[in-house]
Write an enzyme that holds these catalytic residues in place. Sequence first.
Site, PDB file in Angstrom:
ATOM      1  N   THR A  98      -2.275   2.547 -10.727  1.00  0.00           N
ATOM      2  CA  THR A  98      -1.191   2.805 -11.691  1.00  0.00           C
ATOM      3  C   THR A  98      -1.422   2.059 -12.999  1.00  0.00           C
ATOM      4  OG1 THR A  98       0.184   2.691  -9.719  1.00  0.00           O
ATOM      5  CG2 THR A  98       1.315   2.964 -11.811  1.00  0.00           C
ATOM      6  N   VAL A  99      -1.773   0.769 -12.897  1.00  0.00           N
ATOM      7  CA  VAL A  99      -1.946  -0.035 -14.105  1.00  0.00           C
ATOM      8  C   VAL A  99      -3.174   0.437 -14.888  1.00  0.00           C
ATOM      9  CG1 VAL A  99      -2.286  -2.360 -15.027  1.00  0.00           C
ATOM     10  CG2 VAL A  99      -0.791  -2.023 -13.044  1.00  0.00           C
ATOM     11  N   ARG A 159     -12.435   3.141  -6.462  1.00  0.00           N
ATOM     12  CA  ARG A 159     -12.897   3.456  -5.112  1.00  0.00           C
ATOM     13  C   ARG A 159     -13.142   4.944  -4.941  1.00  0.00           C
ATOM     14  NH1 ARG A 159      -9.444  -0.803  -1.861  1.00  0.00           N
ATOM     15  NH2 ARG A 159      -7.912   0.142  -3.230  1.00  0.00           N
ATOM     16  N   ILE A 168       6.117  -9.564 -19.445  1.00  0.00           N
ATOM     17  CA  ILE A 168       6.679 -10.711 -20.170  1.00  0.00           C
ATOM     18  C   ILE A 168       5.542 -11.580 -20.682  1.00  0.00           C
ATOM     19  CG2 ILE A 168       8.124 -12.774 -19.972  1.00  0.00           C
ATOM     20  CD1 ILE A 168       9.599 -11.438 -17.674  1.00  0.00           C
ATOM     21  N   GLU A 227       5.853  -2.765  -0.809  1.00  0.00           N
ATOM     22  CA  GLU A 227       4.711  -2.227  -0.086  1.00  0.00           C
ATOM     23  C   GLU A 227       5.104  -1.920   1.370  1.00  0.00           C
ATOM     24  OE1 GLU A 227       1.662  -2.027  -1.598  1.00  0.00           O
ATOM     25  OE2 GLU A 227       2.366  -2.996  -3.423  1.00  0.00           O
ATOM     26  N   LYS A 243       1.790 -16.529  -8.796  1.00  0.00           N
ATOM     27  CA  LYS A 243       2.141 -16.536 -10.222  1.00  0.00           C
ATOM     28  C   LYS A 243       2.536 -17.943 -10.658  1.00  0.00           C
ATOM     29  CE  LYS A 243       3.691 -11.754  -9.921  1.00  0.00           C
ATOM     30  NZ  LYS A 243       4.853 -10.895  -9.590  1.00  0.00           N
ATOM     31  N   GLY A 248       5.132  -2.775 -12.567  1.00  0.00           N
ATOM     32  CA  GLY A 248       5.145  -1.398 -13.041  1.00  0.00           C
ATOM     33  C   GLY A 248       3.920  -1.125 -13.897  1.00  0.00           C
TER      34      GLY A 248
END
Lengths: 448, 448
Positions: free
Chosen positions: B22-23, B54, B146, B200, B215, B312
Site C-alpha cells: 500500500t505504501v 515479491r 506526523i 492484522e 517507534k 495508512g
Amino acid sequence: MTSAVLPNASQPLRIGLAGLGTVGASVLKILQRQENALAARCGRAIRVVAVSARDRKRDRGIDLGGFTWFDDPVALAKSAEVDCVVELMGGSDGPAKAAVEAALSAGKHVVTANKALLAAHGVALAELAESNGVALAFEASSAGGIPVVKTLREALAGNNVSRISGILNGTCNYILSRMEQEGLTFEACLADAQRLGYAEADPTFDVEGFDTAHKLAILTSLSFGTKIDAEAIHVEGISAITPLDLRMADELGYRIKLLGVAERTKTGIEQRVHPTMVPKASAIAQVMGVLNAVSIDADAVREITLVGPGAGGDPTASAVVADIADVARGTAGLPFGLPVGRLEEPTRAPMQRHEGGYYVRLAVADRPGAAAAIATRMAEADISLESIVQRRSPEAVNRDPGGRSGAPVPVVLITYATSESAIRAALEKVTADGHVAEPPQVIRIERE
Amino acid sequence: MTSAVLPNASQPLRIGLAGLGTVGASVLKILQRQENALAARCGRAIRVVAVSARDRKRDRGIDLGGFTWFDDPVALAKSAEVDCVVELMGGSDGPAKAAVEAALSAGKHVVTANKALLAAHGVALAELAESNGVALAFEASSAGGIPVVKTLREALAGNNVSRISGILNGTCNYILSRMEQEGLTFEACLADAQRLGYAEADPTFDVEGFDTAHKLAILTSLSFGTKIDAEAIHVEGISAITPLDLRMADELGYRIKLLGVAERTKTGIEQRVHPTMVPKASAIAQVMGVLNAVSIDADAVREITLVGPGAGGDPTASAVVADIADVARGTAGLPFGLPVGRLEEPTRAPMQRHEGGYYVRLAVADRPGAAAAIATRMAEADISLESIVQRRSPEAVNRDPGGRSGAPVPVVLITYATSESAIRAALEKVTADGHVAEPPQVIRIERE
C-alpha cells in the site's frame, strides 16, 4: 569520499544579533547553553560575534562584553565578521528592513522572527536571498515555537495543501478562553491580559486580528506556493464578541476562536481572519489560553495539527535557534521552499463568495411576528436555518412578565451553508424592516 | 557566486523502490502526481528507475513498465542506475536489512519506513550511512504522516528534551476509543478493527504494544541523543483492558490510552509502553480513533503536540516522499541528528523505580472489612489513596440485596504518586491476604 550529507568541520558560523528584547536574550542564552550539542549537530561551532540594540546600558542578565557592539543594525549587517544576521527588532519597515536587505545584499544569511516584515516584503526579500545564494529563514515568524514553516516547506513537500487554519494569536485565545470560562467581558479579560504581559499597552494589533493576518499571509504562501498577498486577507478581530455570544455558542455546542483560515476554493484562494464558532469536540476547540494551534489539510497526509506555545521568549527563541542550526548545517533551503520565480500570483477569492454556516445574533424588538418576519427574510434569500433560538433572560421576564414592553430580546439564528453575500443581503433587509435594535452580530461557523 | 543554499540543477535523483504494498504504491503515485512541484522544490528531478517486490504480477493499479524490475531487492540496492533506495518491505532482518546494508555500503542513500529494522539495528545502520557519507532517513517509521522525526532532529535542535509521549498505534487507539464510546469488549472491537483493515489477522504485534515500542525506541534516541535501546522498554498491551475499566476511568475523569513514554528521570532514561489513564481534559485524551499524537516536553519550547494519521498508505507515503525530497535537495543530514560517535549509551531507569499515580481494580470478596484490610496494606506501604470506590452493580444488588453471597465486587483505588515497587509489594500482600478473587488490574496514571 566527499560526503553528501555530513556538514564540513569547517569555520564557525558567526552570528550578528540585532535586537536584544526577550527573544534576543533567550537566543543568546540558548546558544550558550547548547553550544556543544549544536556544534555536534551542525558539524561546526555557532558563535555570536556582534550584537545591536537600541539601549546598550539595559541590564539583560547577559554579559555582552565578548560581542562587538553596533548602535546601527545596518552596520552590523554589513560587518565583515558576520556570516549570519539574526533580526529580532520587529517592524515591517525602518531599521529591520534596512538591516535585512543590507545583510542579504552583502551575501549574509538572515534568520528573522519578523512577521510584519515578511508579510509586507517577504517575496522581494526571498528574491534577494535567492539571487545572493543565501538563506532567509523565518520559522519564528509564525506560531512561535510550533515548527509549522518547516512542516509546510519540507515535511509536506509531496502534498497538495487544500486548507490551513489556526489559532495564531495567544493574546486573543487567552481573552476568549477566560471570557468563556468565567463569563467575563472582553474589556475585563483584556485588562487582565495586559496586567499579565500577554497583551501590549496598545492591544489593537493583536485583538483586531492584524497579527494573525500577518502570520496567515506567510503560511498561505508556504501552503499554496503563491506570492504573499497580505492585503487580500479579510480581517475581523474579537473586540465585538460578548459574553452572550460565548454563552449561546456553548449552548449550541460550539466555542469561539479567532482563526486565521486560508483555503483553495473554486473562486481562488480565500484568506480570512475572524472569530469563528468551532464544534466543542474538534481538536482546535481544545486549545485554550495562550497556546497556538495549526491544522493543515493536504491530499496525502490528510490532516495534521500542531499545538504549542505561539509566543514567549524561549519558545520563539527555540524556533530562531532551529533556523540558525539549519543555516550552520547548510540545509536551510529556499525561503518559501520554491524558487521565487515559481511562486504563483494568487487568484483572490472575494469574501462575498465565502460559503459556510453562520451564527447571527439579533436584538429583536419583542413583538409578535418579529421572529417570523426575520425567518421569512432568510427564506427569501434561500438561507436554510439549522436552529433559531429566542430567549428572554430571567431578569427580563421578571421585569416584564407579560412581554409587553417591546424591549429587545436576543434572537440567534444558526444557518446551514450559505454565502456571505446572501447573509449580508438578508440582514440588510431585516435591518431595514425595523425589527432589530442594533447591528446584527455575525460569526462564521467552521464545522469540520 | 556558488550558492550555499540553492540545490544544483544537476542530475535527477534516481530511485530504486523495494516493496510495492500500500505504501509503496502510494509513493509511486505521489512522485508521479507531484513530479513538477518536487523538481522545483528540490532543484532536480526525482525519477523512479527500478522496483522490486515479491509478486511481479499483482495488479497495483500502476504501470510498472517503465521501471527495471528486480526480483532480488539486494540486487536493486546494488544497481548502478540507483542513487537512493526506498525500502518499504518491512521486517527487522532478512531482505530488508540485507538491501539497506547493501545500499549504504555501495554509497547509496536510503529512505525507509521500517521501524522494526531501525529499532533493532538503527545505530549500526546510521554508522554505515555516516561512514559512507550518505543519508539514512526514516520519517515514516514513527507515527506515519506526523513529522516527528524532523521535528526532534531539526526543529528542536536548540532544546533539551525531557520527555516524549504519544499514541503511536492507531489500531490500539481505535479499539480503546470504540470500547469507551460503545461499552464494547476488547474482543468485539478487535474483530471490527480486523474487518475494517485497521488490524492484522495476527494482531499481537499491535495490541500487545510491540509496534508502539519499536517507534518509541526510535523517538527516544532522537529525543535524548542516546543509542537505541529497544530492549529496555517495559511493554504492556491493551488486551486485558475491560469495559469496566473504561467505565471507571470515565467516572473518575480519565480516558485510557496506550501510550509510549520516554523520559529522563533521576535514575536514568525510562521507556515504557502501557495502557495509561490520562485526564479527559488533556490534549492527548482528545485523540480518538486511528489518529496518532506525540507530545514533546523540552526546555526552550516547553510543550508541543503533533496530531495526525499514524498509518495508512498515503499519510505514510507523505513522510517517505518528504525524506526523498530532503535527499534530493541534499539536506537530509545525519540519521539521528548527531554523529553516531556522539550518541550516548543510555542509563536504563528500571521500571521498579517508576513513580506515578496508579489505578488499581480489585475483585474483592464482598465481606465486611475487606476494603479496610486493603486500605491498611496500602498505608503500610506508604501509599496515599486519592480515592477508593467500591460499588456493586445494580444487577448484583438485585440478585443479592443483602450482600450476603460474598460474590466479588470491584473495588477501585486511585493512588497519589508512589513507586512501582511499592504498589507491586502492597498488591502481593493484598493477594496473599486472600481478599481478592482474581489478579489485580493495574493501570498507570499520567496526570499532566
